[in-house]
Design a protein around this motif. Sequence first.
Motif, PDB file in Angstrom:
ATOM      1  N   ARG A 132      45.088  32.653  -8.849  1.00 32.27           N
ATOM      2  CA  ARG A 132      44.431  33.919  -9.155  1.00 32.27           C
ATOM      3  C   ARG A 132      43.168  34.095  -8.311  1.00 32.27           C
ATOM      4  N   VAL A 133      42.407  33.022  -8.160  1.00 32.27           N
ATOM      5  CA  VAL A 133      41.211  33.085  -7.317  1.00 32.27           C
ATOM      6  C   VAL A 133      41.612  33.331  -5.867  1.00 32.27           C
ATOM      7  N   PHE A 134      42.661  32.637  -5.437  1.00 26.34           N
ATOM      8  CA  PHE A 134      43.128  32.783  -4.056  1.00 26.34           C
ATOM      9  C   PHE A 134      43.573  34.222  -3.781  1.00 26.34           C
ATOM     10  N   ASP A 135      44.368  34.786  -4.681  1.00 28.78           N
ATOM     11  CA  ASP A 135      44.885  36.144  -4.487  1.00 28.78           C
ATOM     12  C   ASP A 135      43.779  37.187  -4.551  1.00 28.78           C
ATOM     13  N   GLY A 136      42.647  36.836  -5.180  1.00 28.11           N
ATOM     14  CA  GLY A 136      41.539  37.775  -5.286  1.00 28.11           C
ATOM     15  C   GLY A 136      40.709  37.879  -4.025  1.00 28.11           C
ATOM     16  N   GLY A 137      40.979  37.032  -3.042  1.00 30.76           N
ATOM     17  CA  GLY A 137      40.212  37.052  -1.805  1.00 30.76           C
ATOM     18  C   GLY A 137      40.995  37.699  -0.680  1.00 30.76           C
ATOM     19  N   THR A 138      40.272  38.327   0.216  1.00 31.45           N
ATOM     20  CA  THR A 138      40.920  38.979   1.363  1.00 31.45           C
ATOM     21  C   THR A 138      40.652  38.242   2.666  1.00 31.45           C
ATOM     22  N   ASP A 139      39.793  37.239   2.587  1.00 32.09           N
ATOM     23  CA  ASP A 139      39.429  36.516   3.811  1.00 32.09           C
ATOM     24  C   ASP A 139      39.569  35.007   3.614  1.00 32.09           C
ATOM     25  N   ASN A 140      40.666  34.610   2.975  1.00 32.21           N
ATOM     26  CA  ASN A 140      40.890  33.182   2.733  1.00 32.21           C
ATOM     27  C   ASN A 140      40.998  32.430   4.059  1.00 32.21           C
ATOM     28  N   ASP A 141      40.217  31.364   4.171  1.00 34.63           N
ATOM     29  CA  ASP A 141      40.254  30.580   5.398  1.00 34.63           C
ATOM     30  C   ASP A 141      41.246  29.433   5.261  1.00 34.63           C
ATOM     31  N   MET A 142      41.313  28.588   6.284  1.00 35.91           N
ATOM     32  CA  MET A 142      42.262  27.478   6.282  1.00 35.91           C
ATOM     33  C   MET A 142      42.019  26.523   5.118  1.00 35.91           C
ATOM     34  N   ALA A 167      55.485  28.098   4.239  1.00 37.55           N
ATOM     35  CA  ALA A 167      56.082  28.962   5.266  1.00 37.55           C
ATOM     36  C   ALA A 167      55.258  30.229   5.481  1.00 37.55           C
ATOM     37  N   ARG A 168      54.547  30.689   4.431  1.00 38.71           N
ATOM     38  CA  ARG A 168      53.781  31.936   4.541  1.00 38.71           C
ATOM     39  C   ARG A 168      52.380  31.720   5.101  1.00 38.71           C
ATOM     40  N   MET A 169      51.999  30.488   5.324  1.00 35.67           N
ATOM     41  CA  MET A 169      50.652  30.246   5.857  1.00 35.67           C
ATOM     42  C   MET A 169      50.518  30.864   7.247  1.00 35.67           C
ATOM     43  N   PRO A 170      49.445  31.617   7.484  1.00 33.64           N
ATOM     44  CA  PRO A 170      49.282  32.257   8.796  1.00 33.64           C
ATOM     45  C   PRO A 170      49.054  31.255   9.921  1.00 33.64           C
ATOM     46  N   ALA A 171      48.498  30.104   9.572  1.00 33.20           N
ATOM     47  CA  ALA A 171      48.282  29.016  10.540  1.00 33.20           C
ATOM     48  C   ALA A 171      48.248  27.717   9.759  1.00 33.20           C
ATOM     49  N   ARG A 172      48.559  26.619  10.439  1.00 30.33           N
ATOM     50  CA  ARG A 172      48.601  25.318   9.754  1.00 30.33           C
ATOM     51  C   ARG A 172      47.939  24.273  10.636  1.00 30.33           C
ATOM     52  N   ASP A 173      47.173  23.404   9.996  1.00 31.54           N
ATOM     53  CA  ASP A 173      46.552  22.303  10.724  1.00 31.54           C
ATOM     54  C   ASP A 173      47.169  20.993  10.259  1.00 31.54           C
ATOM     55  N   SER A 174      46.599  19.874  10.697  1.00 28.74           N
ATOM     56  CA  SER A 174      47.175  18.571  10.341  1.00 28.74           C
ATOM     57  C   SER A 174      47.124  18.327   8.839  1.00 28.74           C
ATOM     58  N   VAL A 175      46.101  18.872   8.160  1.00 24.60           N
ATOM     59  CA  VAL A 175      46.021  18.716   6.698  1.00 24.60           C
ATOM     60  C   VAL A 175      47.208  19.405   6.030  1.00 24.60           C
TER      61      VAL A 175
END
Length: 553
Positions: A132-142, A167-175
């Motif tokens: 819910r917190v995640f969906d409430g943000g428009t600028d979620n970072d990595m 799969a929906r992540m806009p970008a992915r790092d090693s974490v």
Amino acid sequence: MIPPTVPFFLTSTTLATTAKKPQPQPLPPCDAQAQAASYSDASAAAASYAARMRLNPHLALRLFDHLLRSGADPDPAAYALALASCARGRNAPAAAQLHGHAAKRGLASHRRVRGKLIHAYAVCGMLPYARRVFDGGTDNDMVAWNCLLRGYAQEGADADALRDFFARMPARDSVSWNTVLSWCVANGEYEEAISVFRAMLASQECQPDRVTLVTVVSAIAYLGALAQGLWAHAYILRKGVEVDEKLSSALINMYSKCGFIEGAVYVFENAGRNKALDTWNAMLAGFTANGCSDRALEVFTRMESTGLVPNKITFNSILNACSHGGLIEEGMFKKAEEIIQEMPMEPDASMLKTLLGACRTHRNLELGEKAGHRLIESAPNDHAGYVLLSNIYALDGNWGGVHKVRKLMLDRGVLKIPGSSSVELNGVIHEFISGDKNHSRKRDIYKMLSEICQQLKNAGYTPDTSQVLLDIDDEDVKESSLAFHSEKLAVAFGLISTAPGTPIRIVNNLRICGDCHNAVKLVSKIYGRCIIVRDANRFHHFREGSCSCGDYW
């Protein structure tokens, strides 16, 4: 949106007092300089407390409480540090209270605070709130994406949700990649872990780090896929990755479980002088599992000379070495009991399984019965204890004891894992279940199995029906059940799928039975093949009618 208010983490009055504290009255225009100085002092106090929280992360909540009592308003850094403390301590009530507190001050939407809220809720098992917190943000970072991804991985129940979110992540790092890889290994999805690793390399989003490689090598070890293990080790060397104690231990374990003990020795000897205890234990376990009991004892002597203190894993490996090498004779069981009782720690299930296995091999049924009951007490949800004790009773012809143990399993809802064996062929893992008749090449396999049985019969081999630990009088039924053990199906598949002279490597999830052991030993002589079987207990190298375990299995 915000969870219900709960008692605060230190006192029930702190937030209430802070929320109701008198608001400072506006200063007259002539005192504007004093007003600016007051705000500056409050900001300095908040910054000072945030700095102290960084130095004392375990006291962050207490320091946050002092910050509130001082009359200063927390800044985003202070909230982030306090929430990080909640995550470390899995303190869900405190995280919820801090969420409400930050929301009242308009800071809950701050990117740094929001990221820590997602992390705290996720690790505390409150995934819906994290989402819910995640969906409430428009600028979620990595960081926010990775925190929620970890929450899905920790939840463990909904694999599809984890895959979909990844799969929906806009970008992915090693974490991101390491989180999914770790989830695969933790849930026994070893082949999927290797597929994820290949996808990581193909994506070129980031380079694998040591955590990635330790996880992938561990997955390969479980599969016993030597070809893939050799490729992974070559990749590590080619990329110049530092082989630290965790990676060296993983490589030693991988080579050992793939039956390539000299590969394990190479990694061990090149691990440097200051080897960690885990590295020594990996080499000890590797020698033990591959039937090199004398070499295991030599390594133990070398380890003792370094001053390292043995732990449970060390003692378990030594007991295994003695058992597998035939060093525990009938008169040594008392000594084995004494060793277990004199250890500075309680014997775990693994140690008791070792002792019980030795009792079964040497038919010390009295001690085996005692060890079996103790094993069930220490690990009541592990099927192995019940099965091993049941086998002890069956060897003694005590079918009443067998039925009693099986009933206890049923009453407690403990299920026996079906026997399965797998063979790696051209990078593909082929699995066989005992009694399974649904394999795509079953006609060819059964034809080969029939030929094997005839060849064994011509060589004078008689099935050992005493290994059928069931109360069955019909010998034909017993022989039929032995013929379809997963080990024999895997051997038949290996013989029809590989060129003459090629070694056949089999991974078995359970302990190989005595009949399969003796049959495969003779098959290695008849067909001139080296057959390597890794069961739940150790490795068996069959070559020219003999076995590396010396028949102490």
